[in-house]
Design a protein around this motif. Structure first.
Motif, PDB file in Angstrom:
ATOM      1  N   LEU A 275      31.141  45.559  52.540  1.00 59.82           N
ATOM      2  CA  LEU A 275      29.917  45.357  51.772  1.00 59.82           C
ATOM      3  C   LEU A 275      29.956  43.963  51.161  1.00 59.82           C
ATOM      4  O   LEU A 275      30.825  43.657  50.340  1.00 59.82           O
ATOM      5  CB  LEU A 275      29.803  46.413  50.673  1.00 59.82           C
ATOM      6  N   HIS A 276      29.030  43.109  51.570  1.00 59.30           N
ATOM      7  CA  HIS A 276      28.978  41.754  51.037  1.00 59.30           C
ATOM      8  C   HIS A 276      28.164  41.664  49.762  1.00 59.30           C
ATOM      9  O   HIS A 276      28.518  40.929  48.848  1.00 59.30           O
ATOM     10  CB  HIS A 276      28.402  40.792  52.088  1.00 59.30           C
ATOM     11  N   TRP A 277      27.042  42.390  49.716  1.00 59.52           N
ATOM     12  CA  TRP A 277      26.138  42.232  48.578  1.00 59.52           C
ATOM     13  C   TRP A 277      25.159  43.381  48.542  1.00 59.52           C
ATOM     14  O   TRP A 277      24.827  43.967  49.577  1.00 59.52           O
ATOM     15  CB  TRP A 277      25.388  40.910  48.741  1.00 59.52           C
ATOM     16  N   SER A 278      24.713  43.704  47.367  1.00 59.25           N
ATOM     17  CA  SER A 278      23.616  44.647  47.204  1.00 59.25           C
ATOM     18  C   SER A 278      22.831  44.246  45.962  1.00 59.25           C
ATOM     19  O   SER A 278      23.355  43.595  45.055  1.00 59.25           O
ATOM     20  CB  SER A 278      24.127  46.090  47.074  1.00 59.25           C
ATOM     21  N   ALA A 279      21.583  44.620  45.959  1.00 57.99           N
ATOM     22  CA  ALA A 279      20.723  44.431  44.791  1.00 57.99           C
ATOM     23  C   ALA A 279      19.776  45.624  44.745  1.00 57.99           C
ATOM     24  O   ALA A 279      19.347  46.116  45.795  1.00 57.99           O
ATOM     25  CB  ALA A 279      19.934  43.124  44.882  1.00 57.99           C
ATOM     26  N   PHE A 280      19.491  46.090  43.554  1.00 60.00           N
ATOM     27  CA  PHE A 280      18.591  47.233  43.423  1.00 60.00           C
ATOM     28  C   PHE A 280      17.703  47.059  42.201  1.00 60.00           C
ATOM     29  O   PHE A 280      17.867  46.114  41.442  1.00 60.00           O
ATOM     30  CB  PHE A 280      19.365  48.561  43.418  1.00 60.00           C
ATOM     31  N   ASN A 281      16.743  47.956  42.071  1.00 59.18           N
ATOM     32  CA  ASN A 281      15.700  47.874  41.045  1.00 59.18           C
ATOM     33  C   ASN A 281      14.854  46.613  41.174  1.00 59.18           C
ATOM     34  O   ASN A 281      14.323  46.100  40.187  1.00 59.18           O
ATOM     35  CB  ASN A 281      16.272  48.023  39.632  1.00 59.18           C
ATOM     36  N   ILE A 282      14.730  46.132  42.406  1.00 55.75           N
ATOM     37  CA  ILE A 282      13.802  45.041  42.680  1.00 55.75           C
ATOM     38  C   ILE A 282      12.404  45.626  42.443  1.00 55.75           C
ATOM     39  O   ILE A 282      12.076  46.687  42.979  1.00 55.75           O
ATOM     40  CB  ILE A 282      13.955  44.547  44.132  1.00 55.75           C
ATOM     41  N   PRO A 283      11.575  44.998  41.613  1.00 54.66           N
ATOM     42  CA  PRO A 283      10.300  45.596  41.249  1.00 54.66           C
ATOM     43  C   PRO A 283       9.413  45.921  42.449  1.00 54.66           C
ATOM     44  O   PRO A 283       9.383  45.191  43.440  1.00 54.66           O
ATOM     45  CB  PRO A 283       9.633  44.527  40.376  1.00 54.66           C
ATOM     46  N   ALA A 284       8.668  47.008  42.331  1.00 53.63           N
ATOM     47  CA  ALA A 284       7.743  47.429  43.382  1.00 53.63           C
ATOM     48  C   ALA A 284       6.672  46.373  43.630  1.00 53.63           C
ATOM     49  O   ALA A 284       6.112  46.300  44.717  1.00 53.63           O
ATOM     50  CB  ALA A 284       7.091  48.759  43.006  1.00 53.63           C
ATOM     51  N   THR A 285       6.406  45.548  42.653  1.00 58.45           N
ATOM     52  CA  THR A 285       5.387  44.500  42.780  1.00 58.45           C
ATOM     53  C   THR A 285       5.900  43.276  43.541  1.00 58.45           C
ATOM     54  O   THR A 285       5.108  42.394  43.877  1.00 58.45           O
ATOM     55  CB  THR A 285       4.904  44.050  41.392  1.00 58.45           C
ATOM     56  N   ALA A 286       7.203  43.224  43.806  1.00 61.74           N
ATOM     57  CA  ALA A 286       7.782  42.074  44.504  1.00 61.74           C
ATOM     58  C   ALA A 286       7.198  41.966  45.911  1.00 61.74           C
ATOM     59  O   ALA A 286       7.047  42.962  46.610  1.00 61.74           O
ATOM     60  CB  ALA A 286       9.297  42.193  44.578  1.00 61.74           C
ATOM     61  N   LYS A 287       6.902  40.774  46.324  1.00 60.72           N
ATOM     62  CA  LYS A 287       6.409  40.503  47.679  1.00 60.72           C
ATOM     63  C   LYS A 287       7.546  40.059  48.589  1.00 60.72           C
ATOM     64  O   LYS A 287       7.338  39.746  49.749  1.00 60.72           O
ATOM     65  CB  LYS A 287       5.312  39.440  47.653  1.00 60.72           C
ATOM     66  N   GLY A 288       8.770  40.005  48.031  1.00 62.01           N
ATOM     67  CA  GLY A 288       9.940  39.597  48.782  1.00 62.01           C
ATOM     68  C   GLY A 288      11.035  39.174  47.833  1.00 62.01           C
ATOM     69  O   GLY A 288      10.992  39.472  46.642  1.00 62.01           O
ATOM     70  N   LEU A 289      12.008  38.475  48.392  1.00 61.70           N
ATOM     71  CA  LEU A 289      13.113  37.916  47.607  1.00 61.70           C
ATOM     72  C   LEU A 289      13.141  36.417  47.816  1.00 61.70           C
ATOM     73  O   LEU A 289      13.044  35.947  48.954  1.00 61.70           O
ATOM     74  CB  LEU A 289      14.445  38.514  48.064  1.00 61.70           C
ATOM     75  N   PRO A 290      13.303  35.649  46.752  1.00 63.13           N
ATOM     76  CA  PRO A 290      13.363  34.198  46.914  1.00 63.13           C
ATOM     77  C   PRO A 290      14.711  33.763  47.456  1.00 63.13           C
ATOM     78  O   PRO A 290      15.711  34.474  47.329  1.00 63.13           O
ATOM     79  CB  PRO A 290      13.171  33.685  45.484  1.00 63.13           C
ATOM     80  N   GLU A 291      14.753  32.599  48.042  1.00 61.64           N
ATOM     81  CA  GLU A 291      16.024  32.012  48.455  1.00 61.64           C
ATOM     82  C   GLU A 291      16.850  31.730  47.205  1.00 61.64           C
ATOM     83  O   GLU A 291      16.314  31.354  46.164  1.00 61.64           O
ATOM     84  CB  GLU A 291      15.767  30.715  49.215  1.00 61.64           C
ATOM     85  N   GLY A 292      18.148  31.945  47.306  1.00 63.63           N
ATOM     86  CA  GLY A 292      19.030  31.620  46.192  1.00 63.63           C
ATOM     87  C   GLY A 292      18.862  32.541  44.997  1.00 63.63           C
ATOM     88  O   GLY A 292      18.848  32.075  43.858  1.00 63.63           O
ATOM     89  N   LEU A 293      18.755  33.838  45.239  1.00 64.03           N
ATOM     90  CA  LEU A 293      18.604  34.812  44.156  1.00 64.03           C
ATOM     91  C   LEU A 293      19.742  34.646  43.158  1.00 64.03           C
ATOM     92  O   LEU A 293      20.897  34.459  43.548  1.00 64.03           O
ATOM     93  CB  LEU A 293      18.615  36.224  44.735  1.00 64.03           C
ATOM     94  N   GLY A 294      19.437  34.709  41.883  1.00 67.41           N
ATOM     95  CA  GLY A 294      20.447  34.533  40.841  1.00 67.41           C
ATOM     96  C   GLY A 294      21.457  35.663  40.807  1.00 67.41           C
ATOM     97  O   GLY A 294      21.313  36.677  41.484  1.00 67.41           O
TER      98      GLY A 294
END
Length: 154
Positions: free
Chosen positions: A53-72
């Motif tokens: 497992l390299h990475w995971s992220a959760f609770n990304i808002p339902a309103t998100a249209k995607g993920l930006p490059e270089g997520l913090g």
């Protein structure tokens, strides 16, 4: 190399699109959040059937249209939580850790995207198993993006 662990190690930009067959569709009304998991399917961790497992992220808002490059890293202002992965060890805040193929000529990496009808109530230092268990029964959409990475730059 821009997105590789031994390169700039930036998370890539992704756009979220809903489709029904070949047609564009609206997101389901019960969409509450998104989650993403990046793993190397070629490795076996600790002599188990579990890959790396390299990475995971959760609770990304339902309103998100995607993920930006270089997520913090760590918990983000919009509620996104970087979860389990290589960079979330020893009390370090979770962060993206890109492909970094170890032994062998080619490693295959998968970004799995989940649309959920809930938010996940887990700490950032949770385990992959706990995250998957919390998502179980709440997946209302899923997509995957596959890529491969050579052990030596080509």
């Amino acid at each position: 190399m821009k997105y590789a662990g031994r390169g700039e190690n930036k998370s890539p930009e992704f756009e979220f699109h809903w489709t029904l067959g070949p047609n564009s569709a609206a997101a389901p009304e019960n969409l509450q959040s998104y989650a993403v998991i990046l793993h190397d399917t070629e490795n076996s961790s600790n002599k188990t059937t579990t890959d790396t497992l390299h990475w995971s992220a959760f609770n990304i808002p339902a309103t998100a249209k995607g993920l930006p490059e270089g997520l913090g890293k760590g918990d983000l202002p919009d509620g996104t939580r970087n979860g389990p992965g290589i960079a979330n060890r020893g009390g370090n805040p979770g962060a993206y850790f890109g492909p970094g193929a170890g032994p062998g000529p080619i490693h295959h990496y998968v970004f799995e995207f989940y649309a959920l009808d809930t938010k996940i109530d887990l700490p950032a230092n949770t385990t992959r198993d706990a995250l998957l268990k919390a998502m179980d029964g709440h997946v209302i959409g899923k997509a995957a993006w596959f890529g491969r990475f050579h052990a030596q730059p080509q």
